[in-house]
Design a protein around this motif. Structure first.
Motif, PDB file in Angstrom:
ATOM      1  N   ASN B 316     111.064  46.342   7.657  1.00 33.73           N
ATOM      2  CA  ASN B 316     110.013  47.116   6.848  1.00 33.73           C
ATOM      3  C   ASN B 316     109.561  48.589   7.475  1.00 33.73           C
ATOM      4  OD1 ASN B 316     106.982  46.899   7.870  1.00 33.73           O
ATOM      5  ND2 ASN B 316     108.027  45.296   8.837  1.00 33.73           N
ATOM      6  N   ASN B 317     109.160  49.338   6.656  1.00 35.99           N
ATOM      7  CA  ASN B 317     108.671  50.329   7.496  1.00 35.99           C
ATOM      8  C   ASN B 317     108.268  50.553   8.264  1.00 35.99           C
ATOM      9  OD1 ASN B 317     110.787  51.336   5.496  1.00 35.99           O
ATOM     10  ND2 ASN B 317     109.549  51.011   3.320  1.00 35.99           N
ATOM     11  N   MET B 318     107.469  49.862   8.964  1.00 38.57           N
ATOM     12  CA  MET B 318     106.148  50.320   9.601  1.00 38.57           C
ATOM     13  C   MET B 318     107.405  49.439  11.387  1.00 38.57           C
ATOM     14  SD  MET B 318     102.697  48.312  10.897  1.00 38.57           S
ATOM     15  CE  MET B 318     101.563  48.251  11.966  1.00 38.57           C
ATOM     16  N   PRO B 319     107.218  50.913  12.132  1.00 35.51           N
ATOM     17  CA  PRO B 319     107.553  50.834  13.048  1.00 35.51           C
ATOM     18  C   PRO B 319     107.014  49.877  14.429  1.00 35.51           C
ATOM     19  CG  PRO B 319     106.329  53.138  12.771  1.00 35.51           C
ATOM     20  CD  PRO B 319     106.352  51.918  12.063  1.00 35.51           C
ATOM     21  N   THR B 320     108.178  49.665  15.599  1.00 34.41           N
ATOM     22  CA  THR B 320     107.653  48.925  16.639  1.00 34.41           C
ATOM     23  C   THR B 320     106.547  50.087  17.322  1.00 34.41           C
ATOM     24  OG1 THR B 320     108.834  47.748  16.618  1.00 34.41           O
ATOM     25  CG2 THR B 320     107.488  47.936  18.273  1.00 34.41           C
ATOM     26  N   VAL B 321     105.249  50.154  17.482  1.00 34.85           N
ATOM     27  CA  VAL B 321     104.463  51.242  18.272  1.00 34.85           C
ATOM     28  C   VAL B 321     104.996  51.099  19.824  1.00 34.85           C
ATOM     29  CG1 VAL B 321     102.997  52.908  18.503  1.00 34.85           C
ATOM     30  CG2 VAL B 321     103.025  52.362  15.931  1.00 34.85           C
ATOM     31  N   GLY B 322     105.235  50.439  20.256  1.00 37.31           N
ATOM     32  CA  GLY B 322     105.062  49.810  21.778  1.00 37.31           C
ATOM     33  C   GLY B 322     103.697  49.897  22.718  1.00 37.31           C
ATOM     34  N   LEU B 323     102.631  49.360  21.828  1.00 35.01           N
ATOM     35  CA  LEU B 323     101.477  49.222  22.927  1.00 35.01           C
ATOM     36  C   LEU B 323     101.391  48.557  24.462  1.00 35.01           C
ATOM     37  CD1 LEU B 323      99.361  47.919  19.486  1.00 35.01           C
ATOM     38  CD2 LEU B 323      98.912  51.152  20.446  1.00 35.01           C
ATOM     39  N   ASN B 324     100.677  49.326  24.683  1.00 34.49           N
ATOM     40  CA  ASN B 324     100.300  48.625  26.148  1.00 34.49           C
ATOM     41  C   ASN B 324      99.472  46.814  26.049  1.00 34.49           C
ATOM     42  OD1 ASN B 324      97.730  49.178  26.386  1.00 34.49           O
ATOM     43  ND2 ASN B 324      98.902  50.858  27.426  1.00 34.49           N
ATOM     44  N   ALA B 325      99.274  46.229  26.715  1.00 37.08           N
ATOM     45  CA  ALA B 325      98.291  45.073  26.148  1.00 37.08           C
ATOM     46  C   ALA B 325      96.801  45.843  25.560  1.00 37.08           C
ATOM     47  CB  ALA B 325      98.108  43.936  27.390  1.00 37.08           C
TER      48      ALA B 325
END
Lengths: 641, 339
Positions: B316-325
């Motif tokens: 799907n078109n939502m990227p994995t943003v890579g948030l910290n906890a």
């Protein structure tokens, strides 16, 4: 240069018959030994067998991809495979079944059987026939190699635009699919032309159109349907390739193209294709029913008219695939009526087959069992087809598992069951040996029951809202048990095919030796030895009824006078099959293979650059020049006698 | 053979019991009711023909030739049995007659479906725009300031017709709420219409019914049919801008969402997140599911989706943003307030 007059040439007849004639004809019609003979042959039987075996290999590949999909769908929210893998699989399954198995195998059976059934020595245009096989093989190998390399097409066997267009399917996947279409349409059109010419001009003397076997009628109608419908998909796929390769906008709504144009062109071919698969199968059913009921098929004229009617109506129903696209509503009613009308000839045929059994003395051997399974299964598919002809009902069941159930009932019930029956029935003719009866029955019951278990639940799944072409589904929808059941059924079917294939291989080596006519069947193909010699018949048979071997049980009349030192066919008139002229038949040649290789290079490299069409045309032209190069001074003119 | 004889009859018994939120037989609207009645009629007529075919087949099996004892074929396939010829014409007549009846029934049902909104009531107007692989929903009113935008969920008042115009931003999709009506495709470059007349209050599920690419399986739409009063309350709530975050954690989430990647694609009314290419999040926590029916709307679903959108719905078109906890906790806490 001395020109022999017709009289001096050696011909079959009173002076030349029996073993001496067989030896002379075998020398004229035989192939070179070994691999070279295998490559250069123009014998319709060798090419037909090759086509049939290749088609069966594609059936197995497509079946395995179905099993893999059923494993994924056995449980909800299954993560066994990625959506990309699943989408490639269902595209490969549909594409292979429709383009590489169903249509080619029906033509393959016709390539083998039609010349024997109408009493001639070879198919017309035998080199084109060889070329057709190589093209078919190249197209099939290309798409499966792509799949193995993980660049298999993933836009569905129907490849709707704009999903299959350059914007939403970048890469080469769809190009490979579209080019596979080009390969198979060249192959299918070639065979169709051969069959029309063979059937209309090479029938044995006395085999008027009204005495033609029903499979030959089916093959004739089918061949005309191929000739009229294939150009539509050829155009559709060419425009798609142009959109993708050279930036045209035929299907691009943003540039005033129309995505629905694709659907019209595709289904104008796609629906007749279903009957292209089904009509030859009805021929199998007629022949098997007749032979095992010990009675000619009931109401032959009604059967022939049903075939022709189906062939015509098939071209007026394509919009029933597009009821949800929002075309003018009143116009849809026409397609409902046309679609309902197609079931009339089918209903007539069903009646006539059962009436043949009812009025005959049926022996329920394996081929006739497949006919019974055909009726029991196909009629369900036909009736659910009647339901979908209705616009309102179709709007609910379209693109759900109800449709998946419907067309598997129609295509497996209507074409694969008759094909398996036909395979068992003509196996002794192909190989000289009978298939094992006990294994045959085991395979039959497994496939019949397994099929119902696999596909009947899909009707309910569709009504419960499960759409097609989903790689997974949520768990709380009530679909879990029925999906698991379908998966179990599909494995029973797979096991049954394994038994069938083992039986075929075992019987090929050790089966009971069959005589010329092991089933005491009435058709001309049973008048020659099993397997038939290269020249099919020592003398051309003469026909005076629809069931020649039943009416002339002891002595089939023949016609003599064909040259035996050169490959010669007897051409007869189109309607009444009155002997017309003697005509030469092509010798073995490797040029069809070279031409097919050159064409394959052109097709495959044109996936990558449009320049391939220009540069690749030179090898193709060279191969064709070689193919048609005059090889010897012309022989004596054919004589009208 | 005889096993199959009984199958068409349980078909209706079974299917009538197939109540569900995505079921053809569990009709909750005028259109689906008309179609289901027609389906039952077709089912009965075709079942009768199936029974007739199987009965004839069994008769042929038992008879095995009957009077034709010598087993030799008759001349040219002409039967000695007059009755068989009579039966042939009766059968053909019955087939043609029944098909004509069914064609008429189908035609009149279709006319019934086409006569949308016969009482000319005021209709709810919705623009439904399909995207790979989610639904953009806009309610429009005579006063444009009243317009509502949401995603992946539509609310409809029971007893009021709704006119939905169907458009697509990319490929062909198909809008299908089986409990309410049949399908209608969403085709780029065209606008199709469908009128729904929901009658029964409840929660139903729509699913894209035209193969539309990688995540075709995860393109569902929740359809909530409610009383007109409840619907008006929902409308009023949807017109409100997003509430201001109250807790420190939610404020941190607000700061992240409005200043980082999220706001380039998503819109949250009342904030400076005003992207247009992804689902509107103004009242996302009030919806039932996340990502077009992929995950349930709850804390676990939000965490799963925000942390790894490619896990539940690969491609799907939502990227994995890579948030910290910390960021993940904050963003989830803020989104949960968007009721």
């Amino acid at each position: 240069m001395t020109v022999l007059s017709g009289k001096d040439l050696p011909r079959d007849g009173e002076q030349l018959q029996g073993p001496a004639l067989d030896a002379r004809l075998a020398r004229t019609w035989g192939d070179a030994p070994g691999l070279w003979g295998w490559i250069t042959t123009t014998d319709h039987k060798r090419i037909g067998i090759r086509y049939i075996v290749t088609g069966m290999v594609f059936l197995v590949l497509a079946g395995l991809s179905a099993l893999w999909m059923r494993l994924q769908l056995a449980t909800p929210e299954n993560s066994m495979m990625t959506p990309d893998r699943y989408n490639q699989l269902f595209t490969m399954h549909g594409t292979t079944m429709m383009f590489l198995f169903a249509v080619p195998i029906m033509e393959a059976m016709a390539i083998y059987l039609v010349p024997l059934m109408i009493g001639t020595r070879n198919i017309s245009f035998p080199r084109l026939n060889a070329f057709s096989y190589w093209m078919y093989l190249a197209g099939g190998v290309m798409i499966w190699v792509a799949f193995v390399l993980n660049i298999g097409p993933d836009a569905g066997w129907f490849s709707y635009t704009p999903l299959s267009g350059p914007q939403f399917s970048p890469g080469k996947r769809v190009d490979i699919w579209a080019q596979m279409i080009t390969f198979t349409e060249v192959a299918a059109l070639a065979v169709a032309v051969e069959l029309v010419a063979t059937i209309l001009k090479q029938r044995a003397p006395g085999m008027t159109l009204a005495r033609m076997p029903l499979f030959v009628w089916g093959a004739l109608v089918t061949a005309f349907m191929v000739i009229f419908s294939m150009p539509s998909v050829a155009l559709a796929s060419s425009l798609l390739i142009a959109d993708r390769l050279i930036g045209t906008h035929f299907y691009n709504a943003a540039e005033h193209g129309d995505p629905l144009l694709w659907q019209h062109l595709f289904w104008f071919f796609g629906h007749p294709e279903v009957y292209i698969i089904f009509l030859p199968a009805t021929g199998f059913v007629s022949h098997i029913t007749e032979a095992f009921s010990r009675r000619p098929v009931f109401a032959y004229p009604a059967m022939v008219l049903s075939l022709v009617t189906t062939g015509l109506l098939a071209f007026g129903v394509w919009v029933h695939h597009m009821f949800a696209t929002g075309l003018p509503r009143l116009g849809y009613s026409f397609y409902t009526a046309a679609t309902l009308a197609v079931s009339i000839p089918a209903a007539i045929q069903i009646f006539c087959w059962i009436a043949t059994m009812w009025d005959g003395r049926p022996r329920f051997r394996v081929p006739l069992l497949y006919v019974v399974a055909f009726i029991v299964t196909f009629v369900i598919g036909g009736l659910s087809g009647v339901m979908q002809a209705s616009v309102p009902i179709d709007l609910q069941v379209h693109d759900t598992y109800f449709v998946v159930a419907h067309f598997h009932y129609v295509l497996v019930g209507g074409a694969v069951f008759p094909l398996l029956g036909a395979f068992t029935y003509w196996f002794p003719k192909f190989t000289g040996r009978m298939m094992d009866d006990r294994l045959g029955k085991i395979a039959f019951w497994m496939i019949f029951i397994g099929f119902q278990v696999a596909f009947f639940p899909m009707h309910f799944l569709g009504l419960m809202g499960m759409p097609r072409r989903v790689y997974t589904y949520p768990t709380n929808m009530g679909w879990d048990e029925l999906n698991l059941l379908a998966t179990i059924g599909s494995f029973v079917v797979a096991a049954a095919f394994l038994v069938f294939i083992v039986n075929a291989i075992f019987s090929l080596a050790r089966g009971a030796v069959a005589g010329a006519n092991p089933w005491d069947a009435p058709g001309l193909e049973w008048a020659t030895s099993s397997p038939p010699p290269q020249y099919n018949f020592p003398h051309i048979p003469v026909v005076s009824s629809r069931t020649p071997l039943w009416d002339n049980r002891n002595h089939l009349p023949v016609m003599t006078g064909l040259r035996v030192d050169d490959r010669e066919l007897l051409l007869t008139s189109v309607m009444e099959a009155i002997p017309d002229v003697r005509d030469p038949s092509a010798m073995p040649s490797a040029w069809p293979l070279w031409a097919a290789m050159a064409t394959t290079c052109l097709f495959i490299s044109s996936i990558f650059t449009p320049w391939a069409v220009v540069i690749g045309a030179f090898p193709v032209a060279a191969a064709l020049i070689g193919w048609f190069w005059p090889k010897s001074p012309p022989g004596p003119e054919p004589v009208i006698e | 053979m005889r096993r199959r004889l009984l199958l068409p009859i349980p078909l209706f018994v079974l299917v009538s019991g197939c109540a569900g939120i995505q079921s053809v037989s569990d009709d909750a609207g005028r259109e689906s009711g008309l179609i289901w009645s027609l389906f039952v009629l077709f089912g009965i007529v075709t079942a009768i023909f199936y029974v007739a075919v199987i009965a004839f087949l069994i008769a042929a099996y038992w008879r095995r030739g009957g009077s034709n004892q010598d087993g030799l074929p008759d001349e040219g396939g002409v039967t000695r049995e007059r009755s068989l010829r009579t039966a042939f014409f009766l059968w053909t007549g019955a087939v043609i007659g029944s098909l004509s009846l069914l064609a008429l029934a189908s035609y009149f049902t279709d006319r019934g479906l086409a006569s949308v909104n016969p009482e000319n009531k005021p209709m709810v107007g919705i623009d439904l725009v399909a995207n790979q692989w989610w639904w953009d929903v806009r309610y429009h009113y005579d006063d444009p300031s009243q317009n509502i935008r949401t995603a992946n969920e539509i609310h409809l008042p029971a007893g009021v017709p709704a006119m939905i115009s169907l458009k697509s931003n990319d490929v062909i999709h198909s809008f299908w709420v089986p409990n309410l009506a049949g399908k209608q495709d969403l085709i780029p470059g065209r606008i199709n219409d469908i009128v729904l007349m929901p009658r029964r209050i409840g929660h139903y599920r729509a699913q894209c019914a035209e193969y539309c690419g990688l995540q075709h399986a995860h393109m569902a739409l929740d359809v909530i049919v409610e009383s007109p009063a409840d619907f008006q309350r929902w409308e009023a709530a949807q017109r409100q801008p997003a509430p201001a975050p109250a807790t420190p954690l939610a404020q941190a989430g607000y700061a992240y969402v409005t200043s980082r990647e999220c706001s380039t694609c998503h819109n949250i009314a009342g904030t400076n997140a005003n992207g247009t290419v992804a689902p509107d999040l103004t009242h996302v926590a009030g919806r039932r599911t996340i990502a077009a029916g992929t995950l349930p709307m709850n804390r676990a679903g939000l965490y799963a989706w925000i942390a790894d959108p490619q896990g539940a719905k690969p491609g799907n078109n939502m990227p994995t943003v890579g948030l910290n906890a910390d960021e993940l906790h904050a963003v989830a806490a803020y989104l949960e307030t968007l009721k």
